[in-house]
Design a protein around this motif. Structure first.
Motif, short mmCIF file in Angstrom:
data_model
loop_
_atom_site.label_atom_id
_atom_site.label_comp_id
_atom_site.label_asym_id
_atom_site.label_seq_id
_atom_site.Cartn_x
_atom_site.Cartn_y
_atom_site.Cartn_z
N THR A 36 1.05 -1.21 -0.03
CA THR A 36 0.01 0.06 0.07
C THR A 36 0.85 1.26 -0.14
O THR A 36 1.98 1.17 0.65
CB THR A 36 -0.94 -0.19 1.08
OG1 THR A 36 -1.85 -1.16 1.30
CG2 THR A 36 -1.98 1.16 0.90
N SER A 93 -14.52 -0.87 -1.19
CA SER A 93 -13.73 -1.51 0.26
C SER A 93 -12.77 -0.57 0.39
O SER A 93 -11.59 -0.43 -0.21
CB SER A 93 -13.34 -3.02 -0.18
OG SER A 93 -12.50 -3.50 0.88
N ALA A 133 -10.28 -1.41 2.01
CA ALA A 133 -8.82 -2.26 1.84
C ALA A 133 -8.23 -1.89 0.34
O ALA A 133 -7.08 -2.28 0.43
CB ALA A 133 -9.31 -3.82 1.97
N HIS A 134 -9.04 -1.48 -0.51
CA HIS A 134 -8.36 -1.37 -1.68
C HIS A 134 -7.92 -0.04 -2.04
O HIS A 134 -7.35 0.26 -3.01
CB HIS A 134 -9.68 -1.47 -2.67
CG HIS A 134 -9.97 -3.05 -3.31
ND1 HIS A 134 -11.08 -3.46 -3.34
CD2 HIS A 134 -8.99 -4.24 -2.85
CE1 HIS A 134 -10.96 -4.93 -3.30
NE2 HIS A 134 -9.82 -5.22 -2.95
N SER A 191 -3.90 0.44 -2.44
CA SER A 191 -3.39 -0.71 -2.47
C SER A 191 -2.70 -1.07 -3.97
O SER A 191 -3.31 -0.52 -4.92
CB SER A 191 -4.18 -2.02 -1.95
OG SER A 191 -5.19 -1.92 -2.96
#
Length: 371
Positions: free
Chosen positions: A227, A290, A292-293, A296
């Motif tokens: 990331t 999301s 989380a993306h 990243s």
């Protein structure tokens, strides 16, 4: 919406149809058809990829030589009925559709199934004015340069985005090692050498359509993930270009062997307020929501030792020449950190947690808020 790319089915070869007219006044239909087949073969011949293509015949209705014929064929493509490869021998289609008959070509998917996550149909349009043997109104490209352009366009047809590696080549500051590492999917045509796939092109077509077996993707590639963050090491940063370069062992490997991706490429680029600015045609709901993306990245590479570096996407790569999810690149909001590495990648493995933290970017607003 889950951050996965739309892909063609590889259960059978992708069926395309070619124009039933000449590419130009000097390139007849048979010669154009043979060149198109050879261009598709460049992607199909990647051993670690499973994608394949097959010509299904001519576009129904004869030569696509007028705007009205183009509109009718595009309608069929948008409906998922056929994947046309169109030759614009006069430049009329480019002038009418794009407003510029100096564009060499364009291509990409034109119909998708959201439910299946599949590309159903694609198109490519080739400007024959670049192959008519004349210097006016447009200077011809060599056959090798023109074909390199459409190997690039058939990469878009297959689902690939642009790639920024050795960006100096966009400004002609480019030596032979830089050219060797320049992706076919670089936003601009720089050299006929782009008709030969770089390791970036091979890695990504194989990542999207992995072949199995001893020569397949898992046996020939590993992956680096991480990331990109602002300087607080906590806030993920979108739209940095992340490049993995082979460690130089004395042969300028770092310039010749590199692969890249844009941070946050899975995340939704356009993320409006659903109440005051709902999605519309200028803000398609493509990409993941999301967290989380955000920021990243993942980069597929052949086995070896690599370094990781980040850079701004070049400001000239906008609109149809964009790199990554955003059409409008911005400078990185902070200092570029030191190169990370070396990182050893083995076939079939994923090296995770390779995080990049920018330097001296503006602090989060949160710290100025009260409890």
């Amino acid at each position: 919406s889950n951050g996965q790319p739309y892909l063609w089915s590889t259960a059978t070869a992708i069926q395309y149809r070619t124009d039933d007219g000449p590419l130009s006044t000097t390139v007849n239909e048979a010669a154009a058809r043979a060149r198109v087949q050879a261009m598709f073969a460049v992607w199909q011949n990647v051993p670690s990829a499973s994608i394949s293509y097959s010509r299904a015949g001519f576009i129904p209705g004869g030569d696509v030589d007028t705007v009205s014929r183009f509109n009718a064929v595009e309608g069929d493509c948008n409906a998922g009925n056929l994947s046309p490869i169109i030759y614009d021998a006069s430049g009329e289609i480019f002038a009418a559709v794009i407003g510029d008959d100096a564009v060499i070509g364009f291509a990409g998917p034109c119909a998708i199934s959201v439910a299946q996550g599949r590309i159903l149909a694609g198109h490519a349009v080739m400007n024959g004015l670049y192959q008519d043997g004349k210097a006016s109104p447009i200077q011809d490209l060599t056959a090798a340069e023109f074909d390199a352009t459409f190997i690039h366009e058939f990469g878009h047809f297959s689902g690939l985005d642009h790639s920024q590696i050795n960006v100096e080549c966009a400004n002609v500051f480019c030596n032979s090692d830089d050219l060797a590492g320049l992706p076919t999917m670089f936003p601009y045509l720089v050299s006929a050498e782009q008709g030969t796939l770089s390791i970036d092109d091979v890695a990504w077509i194989s990542r999207l359509y992995p072949a199995g077996g001893a020569g397949g993707f898992a046996a020939t590639h590993g992956t680096i993930t991480g990331t990109v963050y602002f300087h607080d090491g906590e806030s993920p940063l979108q739209f940095a270009n992340v490049v993995a370069r082979r460690v130089d062992a004395g042969g300028n490997e770092d310039r010749r062997f590199a692969a890249s991706v844009v941070s946050g490429f899975r995340f939704r680029a356009c993320h409006p307020n659903p109440i005051t600015n709902p999605p519309d045609s200028d803000c398609p709901p493509a990409g993941s929501d999301s967290a989380a993306h955000i920021g990243s990245f993942e980069i597929p590479v052949p086995p070896g030792d690599y370094t990781i570096e980040v850079e701004s996407i070049d400001p000239q790569f906008t609109g149809g020449s964009s790199v990554g999810p955003s059409d409008n690149p911005i400078p990185l909001p902070g200092g570029i950190p030191a190169v990370i590495g070396p990182i050893t990648v083995t076939a079939g493995s994923t090296v995770s947690g390779v995080d990049v933290i920018l330097q001296d970017s503006f602090p989060r607003f949160d710290q100025f808020e009260g409890p």
